[in-house]
Write a protein that holds these residues in place. Sequence first.
Motif, PDB file in Angstrom:
ATOM      1  N   MET A   1       0.819  -1.205   0.000  1.00 53.58           N
ATOM      2  CA  MET A   1       0.000   0.000   0.000  1.00 53.58           C
ATOM      3  C   MET A   1       0.857   1.261   0.000  1.00 53.58           C
ATOM      4  O   MET A   1       0.552   2.250  -0.670  1.00 53.58           O
ATOM      5  CB  MET A   1      -0.925   0.012   1.225  1.00 53.58           C
ATOM      6  CG  MET A   1      -2.056  -1.024   1.161  1.00 53.58           C
ATOM      7  SD  MET A   1      -3.206  -0.655  -0.199  1.00 53.58           S
ATOM      8  CE  MET A   1      -3.875   0.891   0.387  1.00 53.58           C
ATOM      9  N   ALA A   2       1.951   1.203   0.764  1.00 54.52           N
ATOM     10  CA  ALA A   2       2.842   2.357   0.827  1.00 54.52           C
ATOM     11  C   ALA A   2       3.455   2.632  -0.550  1.00 54.52           C
ATOM     12  O   ALA A   2       3.528   3.783  -1.003  1.00 54.52           O
ATOM     13  CB  ALA A   2       3.940   2.128   1.865  1.00 54.52           C
ATOM     14  N   MET A   3       3.903   1.544  -1.237  1.00 53.85           N
ATOM     15  CA  MET A   3       4.496   1.720  -2.565  1.00 53.85           C
ATOM     16  C   MET A   3       3.463   2.230  -3.558  1.00 53.85           C
ATOM     17  O   MET A   3       3.762   3.068  -4.413  1.00 53.85           O
ATOM     18  CB  MET A   3       5.078   0.388  -3.036  1.00 53.85           C
ATOM     19  CG  MET A   3       6.302  -0.066  -2.252  1.00 53.85           C
ATOM     20  SD  MET A   3       7.685   1.097  -2.408  1.00 53.85           S
ATOM     21  CE  MET A   3       7.992   0.970  -4.161  1.00 53.85           C
ATOM     22  N   LEU A   4       2.221   1.696  -3.440  1.00 54.75           N
ATOM     23  CA  LEU A   4       1.152   2.147  -4.320  1.00 54.75           C
ATOM     24  C   LEU A   4       0.838   3.618  -4.094  1.00 54.75           C
ATOM     25  O   LEU A   4       0.628   4.380  -5.041  1.00 54.75           O
ATOM     26  CB  LEU A   4      -0.095   1.282  -4.092  1.00 54.75           C
ATOM     27  CG  LEU A   4      -1.304   1.617  -4.983  1.00 54.75           C
ATOM     28  CD1 LEU A   4      -0.960   1.429  -6.462  1.00 54.75           C
ATOM     29  CD2 LEU A   4      -2.492   0.731  -4.595  1.00 54.75           C
ATOM     30  N   THR A   5       0.843   4.016  -2.818  1.00 59.26           N
ATOM     31  CA  THR A   5       0.572   5.413  -2.499  1.00 59.26           C
ATOM     32  C   THR A   5       1.663   6.326  -3.054  1.00 59.26           C
ATOM     33  O   THR A   5       1.386   7.389  -3.639  1.00 59.26           O
ATOM     34  CB  THR A   5       0.463   5.599  -0.983  1.00 59.26           C
ATOM     35  OG1 THR A   5      -0.595   4.750  -0.473  1.00 59.26           O
ATOM     36  CG2 THR A   5       0.185   7.054  -0.628  1.00 59.26           C
ATOM     37  N   VAL A   6       2.924   5.888  -2.878  1.00 58.60           N
ATOM     38  CA  VAL A   6       4.045   6.685  -3.395  1.00 58.60           C
ATOM     39  C   VAL A   6       3.957   6.815  -4.920  1.00 58.60           C
ATOM     40  O   VAL A   6       4.172   7.888  -5.485  1.00 58.60           O
ATOM     41  CB  VAL A   6       5.386   6.049  -2.980  1.00 58.60           C
ATOM     42  CG1 VAL A   6       6.554   6.723  -3.717  1.00 58.60           C
ATOM     43  CG2 VAL A   6       5.593   6.170  -1.482  1.00 58.60           C
TER      44      VAL A   6
ATOM     45  N   ALA B   1       3.474  10.263  -6.954  1.00 58.11           N
ATOM     46  CA  ALA B   1       4.484  10.662  -7.945  1.00 58.11           C
ATOM     47  C   ALA B   1       3.845  10.914  -9.310  1.00 58.11           C
ATOM     48  O   ALA B   1       4.204  11.863 -10.023  1.00 58.11           O
ATOM     49  CB  ALA B   1       5.566   9.583  -8.055  1.00 58.11           C
ATOM     50  N   SER B   2       2.865  10.058  -9.664  1.00 59.95           N
ATOM     51  CA  SER B   2       2.186  10.232 -10.945  1.00 59.95           C
ATOM     52  C   SER B   2       1.401  11.530 -10.977  1.00 59.95           C
ATOM     53  O   SER B   2       1.426  12.277 -11.965  1.00 59.95           O
ATOM     54  CB  SER B   2       1.251   9.043 -11.204  1.00 59.95           C
ATOM     55  OG  SER B   2       1.987   7.839 -11.281  1.00 59.95           O
ATOM     56  N   LEU B   3       0.679  11.811  -9.896  1.00 65.22           N
ATOM     57  CA  LEU B   3      -0.096  13.050  -9.829  1.00 65.22           C
ATOM     58  C   LEU B   3       0.821  14.275  -9.854  1.00 65.22           C
ATOM     59  O   LEU B   3       0.522  15.295 -10.495  1.00 65.22           O
ATOM     60  CB  LEU B   3      -0.965  13.055  -8.576  1.00 65.22           C
ATOM     61  CG  LEU B   3      -2.111  12.026  -8.551  1.00 65.22           C
ATOM     62  CD1 LEU B   3      -2.809  12.064  -7.204  1.00 65.22           C
ATOM     63  CD2 LEU B   3      -3.110  12.316  -9.672  1.00 65.22           C
ATOM     64  N   ALA B   4       1.954  14.167  -9.147  1.00 67.42           N
ATOM     65  CA  ALA B   4       2.899  15.288  -9.125  1.00 67.42           C
ATOM     66  C   ALA B   4       3.493  15.529 -10.518  1.00 67.42           C
ATOM     67  O   ALA B   4       3.636  16.680 -10.959  1.00 67.42           O
ATOM     68  CB  ALA B   4       4.008  15.013  -8.115  1.00 67.42           C
ATOM     69  N   ALA B   5       3.826  14.427 -11.217  1.00 68.59           N
ATOM     70  CA  ALA B   5       4.380  14.561 -12.562  1.00 68.59           C
ATOM     71  C   ALA B   5       3.363  15.167 -13.521  1.00 68.59           C
ATOM     72  O   ALA B   5       3.697  16.025 -14.353  1.00 68.59           O
ATOM     73  CB  ALA B   5       4.849  13.195 -13.069  1.00 68.59           C
TER      74      ALA B   5
END
Length: 302
Positions: free
Chosen positions: A1-6, A10-14
Motif C-alpha cells: 500500500m505504501a508503494m502504491l501510495t508513493v 508521484a504520478s499526480l505530481a508529474a
Amino acid sequence: MAMLTVTLVASLAAAGLWQQWRAAETEKAERSRTQSAWLLVGALDWARLILREDARSGGADHLAEPWAVPLEEARLSTFLSADQQVTDDQRDAFLSGSIVDLQGRLNVGNLIEGKEISATGVRTFEKFFEHLGLPVGQVRVMAEALHRAAIGTTGADGKPPAGVPLMPSRVDDLLWLGVSAQNLERLRPYISLLPERTPLNINTASAAAIHATVPWLDMAQAQRLVTERQRNAFRSLAEAARIVPGLDAVDSALIGVSTRYFEVRGRLRLDDLIVEERSLVQRDGLTVRTRWRERVPVAPAT
C-alpha cells in the motif's frame, strides 16, 4: 500500500508539473507572438513615415534616397538604454528591414489593360523572358489566365465559375496561372504584381527590365542608363533623354521616374523566434496606406 501510495502521488505530481510546464510554454509563445506582432507593426509604421516624409520633398524616386537604405539587424534594447526601466533580464530582440520599389520591377498586371490582354505588356514580357532564357510561350499562357480571371472572377450567382482562376494578388499566386516553381524563382527578383497598371521607374529598375520595356532600346543603352543614374538620378525623362535620345517621347504609361507602390520587409529575431513580414504599401501624395500584409515564421538556423 505504501508503494502504491508513493507511485500514485508521484504520478499526480508529474502530471501537475507537466500541466504547469505546458501552461508556461503556451503563455511564453503567446507573449512572443504578441510582442513580435506589435514590433513589426511599429516597423511598418516607421517605414510609412519615411515614405511620407520623402513625398514632402517631391521629385523623383531613386536609390540614393533615405527609404532605399536598408536597416541592418540592430538590437532594439540599444534604443532604450537611456530608459531606467530597462533591466538586464530583458529579452534580446533584433530588428532589420528594407523598403523595395516595386515599380522598379516588371508589373505582371501590365499584361492586362482593362478587360483585354495588352499587346504591349505581352511584348515586354516576351522580350524579358527571352533575355532570361525562359520559354517565351509561357507569357501568353500567363496573360490568358490573367484575362480569364479579370473577366470572370464571379458568375451570375456571385461565385467563381468552374475552371476560372482567382485573380492573384501576390507573386507567389502566379503558380495558379501555370508558372512553374522553378521559373517563378528565376523571375521573382525582377517582377511584381500590383493592383493596377504602372510605369517602370528607370531610376530603380534593372537594365534588363528597362531594355524589355522600351521597344527600341538595346541592352547597351539600358546599361548606360543604369551607369549614369548612379552618378546622378534622373529627375525627369527629359534628363534621361540626354543620355539616350528619344526616351522623353516614350509613352509615360511605360516608363517614369517616380513610384507609388513599395514593399516593406521586416525581420524580427526574438530569442529563438524569427518572424518575417512583407507588406505592400501604396503612396498617393502624403497618404501612405497598406494594401496587404503577410507574416511568415522562419525556422531558426541550426
